[in-house]
Design a protein around this motif. Structure first.
Motif, mmCIF file in Angstrom:
data_model
loop_
_atom_site.group_PDB
_atom_site.id
_atom_site.type_symbol
_atom_site.label_atom_id
_atom_site.label_comp_id
_atom_site.label_asym_id
_atom_site.label_seq_id
_atom_site.Cartn_x
_atom_site.Cartn_y
_atom_site.Cartn_z
ATOM 1 N N PHE A 225 0.830 -1.207 0.000
ATOM 2 C CA PHE A 225 0.000 0.000 0.000
ATOM 3 C C PHE A 225 0.870 1.265 0.000
ATOM 4 O O PHE A 225 0.512 2.265 -0.624
ATOM 5 C CB PHE A 225 -0.944 0.020 1.196
ATOM 6 C CG PHE A 225 -1.942 1.153 1.134
ATOM 7 C CD1 PHE A 225 -2.825 1.255 0.069
ATOM 8 C CD2 PHE A 225 -1.982 2.118 2.124
ATOM 9 C CE1 PHE A 225 -3.736 2.309 -0.016
ATOM 10 C CE2 PHE A 225 -2.886 3.164 2.058
ATOM 11 C CZ PHE A 225 -3.770 3.263 0.988
ATOM 12 N N GLY A 226 2.019 1.223 0.681
ATOM 13 C CA GLY A 226 2.923 2.373 0.659
ATOM 14 C C GLY A 226 3.395 2.697 -0.746
ATOM 15 O O GLY A 226 3.439 3.870 -1.155
ATOM 16 N N ALA A 227 3.717 1.665 -1.520
ATOM 17 C CA ALA A 227 4.157 1.870 -2.901
ATOM 18 C C ALA A 227 3.013 2.385 -3.765
ATOM 19 O O ALA A 227 3.192 3.319 -4.569
ATOM 20 C CB ALA A 227 4.713 0.567 -3.464
ATOM 21 N N LEU A 228 1.824 1.783 -3.614
ATOM 22 C CA LEU A 228 0.665 2.213 -4.398
ATOM 23 C C LEU A 228 0.240 3.636 -4.039
ATOM 24 O O LEU A 228 -0.160 4.424 -4.898
ATOM 25 C CB LEU A 228 -0.500 1.243 -4.183
ATOM 26 C CG LEU A 228 -0.306 -0.172 -4.758
ATOM 27 C CD1 LEU A 228 -1.395 -1.105 -4.232
ATOM 28 C CD2 LEU A 228 -0.315 -0.135 -6.287
ATOM 29 N N PHE A 229 0.345 3.971 -2.750
ATOM 30 C CA PHE A 229 0.021 5.318 -2.282
ATOM 31 C C PHE A 229 0.945 6.345 -2.923
ATOM 32 O O PHE A 229 0.503 7.401 -3.391
ATOM 33 C CB PHE A 229 0.147 5.357 -0.754
ATOM 34 C CG PHE A 229 -0.223 6.669 -0.121
ATOM 35 C CD1 PHE A 229 -1.522 6.895 0.306
ATOM 36 C CD2 PHE A 229 0.719 7.673 0.063
ATOM 37 C CE1 PHE A 229 -1.865 8.105 0.911
ATOM 38 C CE2 PHE A 229 0.386 8.872 0.660
ATOM 39 C CZ PHE A 229 -0.909 9.094 1.082
ATOM 40 N N TYR A 230 2.255 6.028 -2.934
ATOM 41 C CA TYR A 230 3.211 6.946 -3.558
ATOM 42 C C TYR A 230 2.907 7.107 -5.044
ATOM 43 O O TYR A 230 2.907 8.230 -5.577
ATOM 44 C CB TYR A 230 4.641 6.423 -3.370
ATOM 45 C CG TYR A 230 5.687 7.377 -3.901
ATOM 46 C CD1 TYR A 230 6.187 8.391 -3.096
ATOM 47 C CD2 TYR A 230 6.148 7.279 -5.213
ATOM 48 C CE1 TYR A 230 7.129 9.286 -3.574
ATOM 49 C CE2 TYR A 230 7.081 8.172 -5.710
ATOM 50 C CZ TYR A 230 7.571 9.170 -4.885
ATOM 51 O OH TYR A 230 8.488 10.067 -5.374
ATOM 52 N N GLN A 231 2.643 6.016 -5.710
ATOM 53 C CA GLN A 231 2.340 6.075 -7.142
ATOM 54 C C GLN A 231 1.082 6.896 -7.411
ATOM 55 O O GLN A 231 1.032 7.703 -8.336
ATOM 56 C CB GLN A 231 2.159 4.658 -7.681
ATOM 57 C CG GLN A 231 1.924 4.579 -9.189
ATOM 58 C CD GLN A 231 1.632 3.173 -9.637
ATOM 59 O OE1 GLN A 231 0.698 2.541 -9.154
ATOM 60 N NE2 GLN A 231 2.440 2.661 -10.548
ATOM 61 N N GLN A 232 0.065 6.724 -6.570
ATOM 62 C CA GLN A 232 -1.213 7.398 -6.767
ATOM 63 C C GLN A 232 -1.127 8.897 -6.481
ATOM 64 O O GLN A 232 -1.562 9.719 -7.282
ATOM 65 C CB GLN A 232 -2.268 6.770 -5.850
ATOM 66 C CG GLN A 232 -3.653 7.392 -5.929
ATOM 67 C CD GLN A 232 -4.565 6.693 -6.910
ATOM 68 O OE1 GLN A 232 -4.195 5.682 -7.489
ATOM 69 N NE2 GLN A 232 -5.748 7.218 -7.101
ATOM 70 N N LEU A 233 -0.553 9.262 -5.331
ATOM 71 C CA LEU A 233 -0.597 10.656 -4.899
ATOM 72 C C LEU A 233 0.603 11.478 -5.350
ATOM 73 O O LEU A 233 0.467 12.671 -5.603
ATOM 74 C CB LEU A 233 -0.730 10.735 -3.371
ATOM 75 C CG LEU A 233 -2.172 10.657 -2.857
ATOM 76 C CD1 LEU A 233 -2.729 9.255 -2.968
ATOM 77 C CD2 LEU A 233 -2.274 11.145 -1.433
ATOM 78 N N PHE A 234 1.773 10.868 -5.443
ATOM 79 C CA PHE A 234 2.971 11.627 -5.796
ATOM 80 C C PHE A 234 3.215 11.628 -7.300
ATOM 81 O O PHE A 234 3.680 12.622 -7.848
ATOM 82 C CB PHE A 234 4.194 11.061 -5.079
ATOM 83 C CG PHE A 234 4.244 11.367 -3.607
ATOM 84 C CD1 PHE A 234 5.160 12.281 -3.104
ATOM 85 C CD2 PHE A 234 3.378 10.751 -2.723
ATOM 86 C CE1 PHE A 234 5.221 12.564 -1.752
ATOM 87 C CE2 PHE A 234 3.422 11.025 -1.369
ATOM 88 C CZ PHE A 234 4.347 11.940 -0.877
ATOM 89 N N GLY A 236 0.747 10.581 -9.566
ATOM 90 C CA GLY A 236 -0.504 10.775 -10.295
ATOM 91 C C GLY A 236 -0.874 9.607 -11.194
ATOM 92 O O GLY A 236 -1.588 9.787 -12.189
ATOM 93 N N ILE A 237 -0.394 8.399 -10.863
ATOM 94 C CA ILE A 237 -0.722 7.209 -11.642
ATOM 95 C C ILE A 237 -1.820 6.453 -10.900
ATOM 96 O O ILE A 237 -1.605 5.944 -9.800
ATOM 97 C CB ILE A 237 0.515 6.308 -11.840
ATOM 98 C CG1 ILE A 237 1.608 7.078 -12.576
ATOM 99 C CG2 ILE A 237 0.142 5.046 -12.598
ATOM 100 C CD1 ILE A 237 2.921 6.333 -12.668
ATOM 101 N N HIS A 238 -2.999 6.397 -11.483
ATOM 102 C CA HIS A 238 -4.173 5.869 -10.795
ATOM 103 C C HIS A 238 -4.401 4.415 -11.195
ATOM 104 O O HIS A 238 -4.444 4.076 -12.379
ATOM 105 C CB HIS A 238 -5.403 6.709 -11.128
ATOM 106 C CG HIS A 238 -5.192 8.178 -10.868
ATOM 107 N ND1 HIS A 238 -5.061 8.698 -9.606
ATOM 108 C CD2 HIS A 238 -5.056 9.221 -11.724
ATOM 109 C CE1 HIS A 238 -4.868 10.009 -9.681
ATOM 110 N NE2 HIS A 238 -4.855 10.344 -10.956
#
Length: 266
Positions: A225-234, A236-238
Motif C-alpha cells: 500500500f505504501g508503494a501504491l500510495f506513492y504512485q497514486q498521490l505523488f 498521479g498514476i491511478h
C-alpha cells in the motif's frame, strides 16, 4: 556477483548487525546489556545503511520482501524476479541469525529467560493483540516503503542515500517500533525465527509460531500500500490496485479498532 547473492549477503548483514544489537542488549554478561531501546533502534538503522552500501549497486538492496513486493506492485520491479529475491532474503536472514548465535555462544547459558532469547531472533508484541499488532506492522512498513520511494526521488549526493535510508529505519523504530518491535520486514522476522527453532540454543523455549504470521502479513500489506500510495498521490498514476489494497488495509484497521472498543465495554 549475481542479484540473488547480493540480496542474500545484504540481508545477512542486516540480520547479523540488527539481531546482534538486540543480543548485546538483552543477554546476560554482555558489555552492552540493558543499554536500551535507543541502542537497538540505532543498531538496526546502521545495519540497514551498511547493508545498502554493501549491495545497493548489485541488487538494489531491497533486503526486504515487503520492498520487493511493493516495487513489483507499481511496475518498478519485474514480477518474475520476486520469488528469487524473496528466497535470497530469507536464506540470508537465516544465515545472519546463525552468525548471531555463534557470536554470543557463551551467553546463552548465562541467560535463563527463554523470551529474552527469542526476542534476539524474532519480534514479539508489547501487548499481544494480533489484529492491532498487524496494524502496527502495516503502518511501520507503509512509512518505510513510502519513505524509500520519496528518498529515491530526491537529488541526494549518491553516496548519502543508504545513510538516509538508515535514518528512516531509525525513525520508524523510535516513533512506531515500541508496539511490536518493528519487524517491518518478513524475512528479518521469519528467517531468524526459523533459525531459533533449529539452533541448539540452551533453554530457548518456544519460537512463538502463533504470532509469526503478523510480521509477515502486516509488512507485506503495508509495503504494497505504501508503494501504491506513492504512485497514486505523488506520481498521479491511478490504479484499481490502490483502492483494493487500501480498502483491505482499512478493514484491518477498523477490525482492530472495534476489537479494542468491544473489550473496553465488557
Amino acid at each position: 556477483m549475481s542479484a540473488f547473492l547480493g540480496e542474500l549477503i545484504g540481508t545477512m548483514i542486516l540480520v547479523t548487525l540488527g539481531c546482534g544489537v538486540v543480543g548485546g542488549v538483552v543477554l546476560n554478561k554482555s558489555k552492552s546489556q540493558a543499554s536500551g531501546w535507543i541502542v537497538i533502534t540505532m543498531g538496526f538503522g546502521l545495519a540497514v545503511a551498511i547493508a545498502v552500501y554493501a549491495v545497493g549497486g548489485i541488487s538494489g538492496a531491497h533486503i526486504n520482501p515487503a520492498v520487493t513486493l511493493g516495487l513489483a506492485a507499481i511496475g518498478a520491479f519485474p514480477w518474475a524476479d520476486v520469488p528469487t529475491y524473496i528466497a535470497a532474503q530469507l536464506i540470508g536472514a537465516i544465515i545472519g541469525a546463525a552468525i548471531v548465535f555463534l557470536n554470543y555462544l557463551p551467553h546463552w547459558e548465562k541467560t535463563t529467560d527463554p523470551e529474552q532469547k527469542l526476542v534476539i531472533f524474532a519480534t514479539t508484541p508489547a501487548i499481544r493483540k494480533p489484529v492491532s499488532n498487524l496494524v502496527s506492522e502495516m503502518i511501520g512498513t507503509f512509512i518505510l516503503v513510502l519513505g524509500l520511494l520519496a528518498i529515491g526521488a530526491n537529488q541526494f549526493t549518491e553516496g548519502l542515500n543508504p545513510l538516509i535510508v538508515g535514518f528512516l529505519v531509525l525513525s520508524i523504530g523510535l516513533s512506531l517500533g515500541g508496539a511490536t518491535g518493528f519487524a517491518i520486514n518478513p524475512a528479518r522476522d521469519l528467517g531468524p525465527r526459523i533459525a531459533h527453532f533449529f539452533l541448539p540454543i540452551p533453554g530457548k523455549g518456544s519460537s512463538d509460531w502463533r504470532y509469526a504470521w503478523v510480521p509477515i502479513v502486516g509488512p507485506l500489506l503495508g509495503g504494497v500500500f505504501g508503494a501504491l500510495f506513492y504512485q497514486q498521490l505523488f506520481n498521479g498514476i491511478h490504479t484499481l490496485a490502490f483502492w483494493l489494497v487500501g480498502i483491505l488495509c482499512l478493514l484491518v484497521i477498523l477490525s482492530a479498532y472495534f476489537k479494542n472498543s468491544s473489550l473496553k465495554t465488557r
